[in-house]
Design a protein around this motif. Structure first.
Motif, PDB file in Angstrom:
ATOM      1  N   THR A  89       0.832  -1.193   0.000  1.00  0.00           N
ATOM      2  CA  THR A  89       0.000   0.000   0.000  1.00  0.00           C
ATOM      3  C   THR A  89       0.869   1.247   0.000  1.00  0.00           C
ATOM      4  OG1 THR A  89      -0.096   0.258   2.410  1.00  0.00           O
ATOM      5  CG2 THR A  89      -1.728  -1.227   1.395  1.00  0.00           C
ATOM      6  N   ALA A  90       0.241   2.385  -0.338  1.00  0.00           N
ATOM      7  CA  ALA A  90       0.950   3.660  -0.265  1.00  0.00           C
ATOM      8  C   ALA A  90       1.353   3.983   1.160  1.00  0.00           C
ATOM      9  CB  ALA A  90       0.067   4.773  -0.842  1.00  0.00           C
ATOM     10  N   GLU A  93       4.639   2.227   1.739  1.00  0.00           N
ATOM     11  CA  GLU A  93       5.674   2.901   0.964  1.00  0.00           C
ATOM     12  C   GLU A  93       6.086   4.215   1.623  1.00  0.00           C
ATOM     13  OE1 GLU A  93       4.372   1.296  -3.491  1.00  0.00           O
ATOM     14  OE2 GLU A  93       3.702   3.256  -2.770  1.00  0.00           O
ATOM     15  N   LEU A  94       5.100   4.977   2.073  1.00  0.00           N
ATOM     16  CA  LEU A  94       5.409   6.273   2.676  1.00  0.00           C
ATOM     17  C   LEU A  94       6.130   6.100   4.005  1.00  0.00           C
ATOM     18  CD1 LEU A  94       4.895   9.213   1.769  1.00  0.00           C
ATOM     19  CD2 LEU A  94       3.009   9.287   3.400  1.00  0.00           C
ATOM     20  N   ALA A  95       5.799   5.044   4.748  1.00  0.00           N
ATOM     21  CA  ALA A  95       6.496   4.779   6.010  1.00  0.00           C
ATOM     22  C   ALA A  95       7.970   4.470   5.763  1.00  0.00           C
ATOM     23  CB  ALA A  95       5.826   3.618   6.746  1.00  0.00           C
ATOM     24  N   GLU A 207     -10.835  -0.256   1.726  1.00  0.00           N
ATOM     25  CA  GLU A 207     -10.613   0.723   0.665  1.00  0.00           C
ATOM     26  C   GLU A 207     -10.264   2.072   1.279  1.00  0.00           C
ATOM     27  OE1 GLU A 207     -14.368   0.546  -1.252  1.00  0.00           O
ATOM     28  OE2 GLU A 207     -13.831  -1.148  -2.511  1.00  0.00           O
ATOM     29  N   LEU A 208      -9.299   2.074   2.168  1.00  0.00           N
ATOM     30  CA  LEU A 208      -8.927   3.301   2.849  1.00  0.00           C
ATOM     31  C   LEU A 208      -8.315   4.288   1.864  1.00  0.00           C
ATOM     32  CD1 LEU A 208      -7.306   1.936   6.117  1.00  0.00           C
ATOM     33  CD2 LEU A 208      -9.567   2.910   5.825  1.00  0.00           C
ATOM     34  N   PRO A 209      -8.534   5.578   2.089  1.00  0.00           N
ATOM     35  CA  PRO A 209      -7.863   6.568   1.251  1.00  0.00           C
ATOM     36  C   PRO A 209      -6.351   6.453   1.402  1.00  0.00           C
ATOM     37  CG  PRO A 209      -9.573   7.582   2.627  1.00  0.00           C
ATOM     38  CD  PRO A 209      -9.384   6.192   3.115  1.00  0.00           C
ATOM     39  N   ASP A 221       0.749   2.222  12.487  1.00  0.00           N
ATOM     40  CA  ASP A 221       1.849   1.422  13.020  1.00  0.00           C
ATOM     41  C   ASP A 221       2.708   0.959  11.852  1.00  0.00           C
ATOM     42  OD1 ASP A 221       1.222   1.015  15.996  1.00  0.00           O
ATOM     43  OD2 ASP A 221      -0.690   0.549  15.038  1.00  0.00           O
ATOM     44  N   PRO A 222       3.914   1.499  11.715  1.00  0.00           N
ATOM     45  CA  PRO A 222       4.706   1.210  10.517  1.00  0.00           C
ATOM     46  C   PRO A 222       5.257  -0.204  10.530  1.00  0.00           C
ATOM     47  CG  PRO A 222       6.003   2.470  12.070  1.00  0.00           C
ATOM     48  CD  PRO A 222       4.617   2.388  12.644  1.00  0.00           C
ATOM     49  N   PRO A 223       5.514  -0.750   9.350  1.00  0.00           N
ATOM     50  CA  PRO A 223       6.188  -2.047   9.303  1.00  0.00           C
ATOM     51  C   PRO A 223       7.580  -1.922   9.893  1.00  0.00           C
ATOM     52  CG  PRO A 223       6.137  -1.021   7.123  1.00  0.00           C
ATOM     53  CD  PRO A 223       5.265  -0.185   8.009  1.00  0.00           C
TER      54      PRO A 223
END
Length: 300
Positions: A89-90, A93-95, A207-209, A221-223
């Motif tokens: 997911t984005a 990626e952003l995390a 289907e979260l934004p 909670d980041p990976p």
């Protein structure tokens, strides 16, 4: 902003957290903490790293969001060269981008109040000013709960408004990413993004934004892409209006008086909340040795 707590010792801090903020492990709601070596009132407001670029405030909202998305897309195109598992997911990626120093709309927080205290006092030697720990009390929704359908759904925002920017805080959590301690002054924004698209239907739990389209702040909670994130009990606050500081009603400030910093550093080191534990790599070992051998002329 009123200051309900002023801390003059390590024990007083622990008592404040457990007694006043209810962190006693007995079913109280979850709190998140952020330590800063410089207070928000000193020109280091609670904003994410992307707010460090004032020219972004002059862009229309849609243009700025497009720029953020394009930067992330370019970053993501390079991920397969460096990671074994491609993010799904984005948000993931952003995390990862945040962790590696890319300015994002994520703010670093922690569930561990002692970790926040570490960031508030670790690099304040030679300074005469107080530092602060901030406790997030607005109780934002959690991404994990949204994905499981256990929280009220979130509608995406539209693209028909422009937000004003504010300048960044001293990012004590820069070791999640990069450090930038240039002071700046906050500005106030009175505009609110409005919806230009048809938003009559809620977005479902699966289907979260994307982080660029949320309509409220979300805890993510980041990976565990790095042992540091796990060691520091790190979480990310996705800011839906990243160019604006957090509203003062959303957090409490716990001022750590400068005279207590040295003793607090020693107590944190004694109880294992210090460099080599929070940065389980060679950088952490070097930081710890620097502190023990040179800063306090102690035993190794």
């Amino acid at each position: 902003m009123s200051t309900p707590f002023e801390i003059e010792s390590f024990d007083e801090y622990l008592n404040t957290i457990h007694s006043e903020l209810g962190q006693n492990g007995e079913g109280k709601r979850r709190l998140y903490f952020r330590g800063q070596s410089k207070r928000a009132t000193e020109g280091y407001p609670l904003t994410p790293s992307v707010a460090r670029y004032p020219y972004l405030e002059k862009l229309p909202l849609a243009e700025r969001e497009c720029k953020e998305a394009e930067v992330l897309e370019t970053f993501s195109n390079h991920l397969l060269t460096y990671v074994q598992h491609r993010p799904q997911t984005a948000w993931e990626e952003l995390a990862i981008a945040q962790h590696h120093g890319l300015p994002t709309r994520f703010m670093d927080w922690t569930t561990n109040p002692l970790v926040a205290l570490y960031f508030a006092v670790r690099n304040t030697s030679g300074r005469s000013a107080d530092s602060a720990v901030y406790a997030l009390i607005s109780n934002p929704k959690r991404y994990a709960d949204l994905k499981r359908g256990q929280a009220a759904q979130v509608k995406p925002v539209g693209d028909a408004a422009t937000e004003s920017a504010s300048e960044p805080e001293d990012d004590a959590y820069a070791d999640f990413s990069t450090d930038d301690s240039t002071p700046v002054a906050a500005t106030t924004d009175t505009t609110t993004p409005t919806d230009s698209a048809d938003l009559s239907a809620d977005v479902g739990p699966l289907e979260l934004p994307t982080p660029f389209k949320i309509s409220e702040n979300i805890i993510y909670d980041p990976p565990h892409v790095s042992p540091r994130i796990r060691a520091q009990d790190g979480v990310l606050l996705a800011c839906w209006q990243p160019m604006r500081p957090l509203d003062e009603k959303d957090y409490l400030e716990i001022v750590i008086k400068q005279a207590a910093h040295e003793d607090i550093r020693r107590r944190l080191d004694k109880y294992g909340v210090f460099d080599k534990q929070l940065f389980p790599d060679l950088d952490g070992i070097a930081k710890w040795l620097k502190y023990r051998a040179y800063e306090i002329n102690g035993t190794i």
